[in-house]
Design a protein around this motif. Structure first.
Motif, PDB file in Angstrom:
ATOM      1  N   ARG A  31      -8.594   4.554  -2.829  1.00 19.57           N
ATOM      2  CA  ARG A  31      -7.657   3.794  -1.992  1.00 19.57           C
ATOM      3  C   ARG A  31      -6.724   4.723  -1.226  1.00 19.57           C
ATOM      4  NH1 ARG A  31      -2.877  -0.462  -3.920  1.00 19.57           N
ATOM      5  NH2 ARG A  31      -2.754  -1.589  -1.924  1.00 19.57           N
ATOM      6  N   HIS A  32      -6.211   5.738  -1.895  1.00 15.15           N
ATOM      7  CA  HIS A  32      -5.229   6.625  -1.279  1.00 15.15           C
ATOM      8  C   HIS A  32      -5.869   7.700  -0.409  1.00 15.15           C
ATOM      9  CE1 HIS A  32      -2.237   5.540  -4.726  1.00 15.15           C
ATOM     10  NE2 HIS A  32      -2.223   4.647  -3.738  1.00 15.15           N
ATOM     11  N   GLU A  33      -7.090   8.065  -0.713  1.00 16.28           N
ATOM     12  CA  GLU A  33      -7.756   9.129   0.035  1.00 16.28           C
ATOM     13  C   GLU A  33      -8.424   8.613   1.301  1.00 16.28           C
ATOM     14  OE1 GLU A  33      -8.914  12.916   1.015  1.00 16.28           O
ATOM     15  OE2 GLU A  33      -7.659  12.376  -0.712  1.00 16.28           O
ATOM     16  N   LEU A  34      -9.016   7.432   1.245  1.00 18.95           N
ATOM     17  CA  LEU A  34      -9.892   6.962   2.318  1.00 18.95           C
ATOM     18  C   LEU A  34      -9.314   5.801   3.123  1.00 18.95           C
ATOM     19  CD1 LEU A  34     -13.194   7.070   0.208  1.00 18.95           C
ATOM     20  CD2 LEU A  34     -12.412   8.790   1.863  1.00 18.95           C
ATOM     21  N   PHE A  58       0.833  -1.201   0.000  1.00 18.18           N
ATOM     22  CA  PHE A  58       0.000   0.000   0.000  1.00 18.18           C
ATOM     23  C   PHE A  58       0.869   1.253   0.000  1.00 18.18           C
ATOM     24  CE2 PHE A  58      -1.946   3.393   2.573  1.00 18.18           C
ATOM     25  CZ  PHE A  58      -2.945   3.759   1.687  1.00 18.18           C
ATOM     26  N   VAL A  59       1.857   1.319   0.869  1.00 15.40           N
ATOM     27  CA  VAL A  59       2.721   2.504   0.959  1.00 15.40           C
ATOM     28  C   VAL A  59       3.417   2.755  -0.369  1.00 15.40           C
ATOM     29  CG1 VAL A  59       4.744   3.495   2.095  1.00 15.40           C
ATOM     30  CG2 VAL A  59       3.028   2.264   3.441  1.00 15.40           C
ATOM     31  N   ASN A  60       3.875   1.693  -1.014  1.00 18.94           N
ATOM     32  CA  ASN A  60       4.604   1.838  -2.275  1.00 18.94           C
ATOM     33  C   ASN A  60       3.700   2.164  -3.455  1.00 18.94           C
ATOM     34  OD1 ASN A  60       7.066   1.289  -1.039  1.00 18.94           O
ATOM     35  ND2 ASN A  60       6.891  -0.924  -1.393  1.00 18.94           N
ATOM     36  N   SER A  61       2.391   2.124  -3.252  1.00 19.99           N
ATOM     37  CA  SER A  61       1.468   2.411  -4.355  1.00 19.99           C
ATOM     38  C   SER A  61       1.295   3.911  -4.591  1.00 19.99           C
ATOM     39  CB  SER A  61       0.102   1.773  -4.078  1.00 19.99           C
ATOM     40  OG  SER A  61      -0.572   2.418  -3.005  1.00 19.99           O
ATOM     41  N   PHE A  62       1.802   4.759  -3.686  1.00 18.76           N
ATOM     42  CA  PHE A  62       1.708   6.202  -3.844  1.00 18.76           C
ATOM     43  C   PHE A  62       2.805   6.719  -4.775  1.00 18.76           C
ATOM     44  CE2 PHE A  62      -0.610   5.649   0.076  1.00 18.76           C
ATOM     45  CZ  PHE A  62      -1.527   6.695   0.117  1.00 18.76           C
ATOM     46  N   PHE A  63       2.498   7.738  -5.553  1.00 19.20           N
ATOM     47  CA  PHE A  63       3.533   8.462  -6.273  1.00 19.20           C
ATOM     48  C   PHE A  63       4.340   9.282  -5.263  1.00 19.20           C
ATOM     49  CE2 PHE A  63       0.497   8.060  -9.893  1.00 19.20           C
ATOM     50  CZ  PHE A  63       1.340   7.377 -10.757  1.00 19.20           C
ATOM     51  N   PRO A  64       5.644   9.458  -5.505  1.00 20.36           N
ATOM     52  CA  PRO A  64       6.475  10.190  -4.528  1.00 20.36           C
ATOM     53  C   PRO A  64       5.965  11.601  -4.232  1.00 20.36           C
ATOM     54  CG  PRO A  64       7.846   9.047  -6.121  1.00 20.36           C
ATOM     55  CD  PRO A  64       6.434   8.904  -6.608  1.00 20.36           C
ATOM     56  N   GLN A  65       5.366  12.261  -5.234  1.00 18.76           N
ATOM     57  CA  GLN A  65       4.925  13.644  -5.021  1.00 18.76           C
ATOM     58  C   GLN A  65       3.567  13.751  -4.341  1.00 18.76           C
ATOM     59  OE1 GLN A  65       5.109  12.016  -7.918  1.00 18.76           O
ATOM     60  NE2 GLN A  65       3.848  12.931  -9.537  1.00 18.76           N
ATOM     61  N   ASP A  66       2.936  12.635  -4.080  1.00 16.01           N
ATOM     62  CA  ASP A  66       1.620  12.658  -3.434  1.00 16.01           C
ATOM     63  C   ASP A  66       1.783  13.128  -1.990  1.00 16.01           C
ATOM     64  OD1 ASP A  66      -0.903  12.057  -2.265  1.00 16.01           O
ATOM     65  OD2 ASP A  66      -1.239  10.457  -3.723  1.00 16.01           O
TER      66      ASP A  66
END
Length: 455
Positions: free
Chosen positions: A397-400, A294-302
């Motif tokens: 997924r990333h917001e909630l 899950f953590v790695n699914s974010f873009f670095p700039q998010d």
């Protein structure tokens, strides 16, 4: 279900908010007396809110829906012993005899009994002021609808309980999941007519019409009623006092303008159960952490990755990540954070998805990008509906994440559970989409049968 015996004294609980503060007698009170007095009726409802904060689907504690469903999906990793509730959910080994199944079922139906007791008392009362009676009735109907929503999304077909009659409840049968949602919408429609329009930021600790519209929009989304989902979500989005915080570090403060409804800690200076449960103070963790996937699914700039995810390393420099939406893990001079149950960001994503299914691509992208851009991401552009839908799923997924089971319920309603969860849970089986019914309840009331498929 087991007979749930409540004395009214269990309802009479103090809160730091003036609305909930009352002078209490030392002796026990009869049920009839509670509903003859405005202050005591308010205290009865305060007891319901305290229960919601402490346990069940809306609690941010280790015995709450966010932790339970986060472990059951692909958000959280459990570090508890294999027989613990969270570990069984993480390993997908829950069964009809599992403590977590029985606990969540009994806690929620216990809360519903309390809510129905309030509704009954309000209905028969002839002495309460109209203002208090209507407001508390609206709150109780709203909560009854919301809890049944979570029950049916977790267990499938479940009883929709509206009575406090023990004989009736001890023989009650399951209601079809689609009908449960329909009954919830009926309760919400009644609540809408009784609740105030809105409350100012920092004071949104009781349901309002805006909270009703938010839950209606969610149910319409689950029913694939796109037109109604757009209408309901727009009712909140169009309100000038509700909007997305451009500074995402303010999103989970109690004064956040994006907040629609919050649960207030019971004592002054206390903060959220989420802040206590999720924050890793020393590593390795003893309860849960966010999954690396899950953590790695974010873009670095998010910005959400930097602002809403904390980390802690152990002596071997192994890194563990945790949700840090709520920053306060202990008591502060004054309460700084409330547990935010409903917020407007969800409604932008609901409306984006509904617009997409109505082939309204430009409005869909506009709502999606309101959420993305404030998180530091570039605006997303595509003319391919499937690509836009995949982006909406990512944004949800990333917001909630870790907010009351959104991830699991999204995968379930989109029929993606069997595509996603086997990748991280080798023991996952298709029948795991529904939790089993507690064996103890089936033995007490055979009318609840049959047991869910696979168990």
């Amino acid at each position: 279900m087991k007979k749930i015996i409540y004395t009214v004294i269990a309802f009479i609980l103090l809160s730091c908010n003036d609305f909930l503060e009352v002078d209490l007698p030392n002796d026990q009170l009869t049920a009839d007396l509670v509903f003859k007095d405005d202050q005591l009726a308010r205290s009865a409802m305060a007891g319901v809110y305290r229960s919601l904060e402490e346990k069940g689907f809306l609690s941010g504690s280790s015995a709450g829906g966010g932790g339970y469903m986060g472990c059951y999906a692909d958000e959280l990793v459990s570090y508890q012993v294999s027989t613990s509730d969270l570990a069984q959910l993480y390993s997908t080994t829950v069964n009809p005899q599992s403590n977590v199944v029985k606990t969540l079922w009994n806690d929620t139906y216990g809360q519903l009994y309390s809510i129905n007791r309030v509704i009954t008392g309000l209905t028969i009362s002839t002495t309460l002021s109209a203002e208090v009676k209507n407001k508390l009735m609206g709150e109780a109907l709203f909560l009854r609808a919301l809890l049944h929503f979570y029950l049916t999304q977790t267990f499938g077909d479940v009883p929709y309980v509206t009575s406090v009659d023990y004989v009736e409840n001890s023989k009650i049968s399951k209601t079809d999941a689609d009908e449960v949602l329909g009954l919830a919408l009926e309760d919400l429609a009644k609540a809408e007519s009784l609740l105030p329009e809105q409350l100012p930021p920092g004071m949104r600790i009781r349901p309002t019409k805006m909270a009703v519209y938010a839950v209606q929009a969610r149910i319409f989304l689950f029913q694939k009623d796109w037109d109604k989902a757009i209408i309901a979500s727009s009712k909140v989005i169009s309100q000038g006092s509700y909007g997305i915080e451009t500074d995402i570090s303010k999103t989970f403060l109690k004064e956040s303008k994006s907040s629609i409804w919050q649960l207030e800690p019971i004592r002054a200076g206390n903060n959220t159960k989420e802040g206590t449960f999720y924050t890793i103070l020393s590593a390795p963790p003893t309860q849960v952490s966010l999954s690396y996937d899950f953590v790695n699914s974010f873009f670095p700039q998010d910005l959400r990755k930097g602002k809403w995810i904390g980390s802690k390393s152990d002596s071997q420099q192994n890194m563990y990540y945790f949700p840090s939406k709520y920053k306060q893990s202990s008591v502060t001079a004054t309460t700084m954070e409330h547990s935010i149950v409903l917020r407007v960001e969800e409604l932008f994503l609901i409306r984006s998805e509904a617009y997409l299914h109505q082939q309204m691509l430009l409005p869909s992208l506009a709502d999606l990008n309101i959420v993305r851009v404030r998180a530091g991401l570039p605006a997303y552009g595509s003319s391919i509906p499937n690509d836009i839908m995949n982006e909406i799923i990512k944004e949800r997924r990333h917001e909630l994440f870790t907010e009351f089971g959104h991830r699991f319920y999204d995968l379930k309603r989109l029929d993606l559970l069997d595509d996603v969860l086997p990748l991280v849970k080798p023991q996952w089986k298709p029948f795991n989409r529904n939790w089993p019914l507690p064996e103890s309840e089936l033995l007490l009331n055979p009318n609840l049968g049959p047991q869910n498929n696979g168990y």
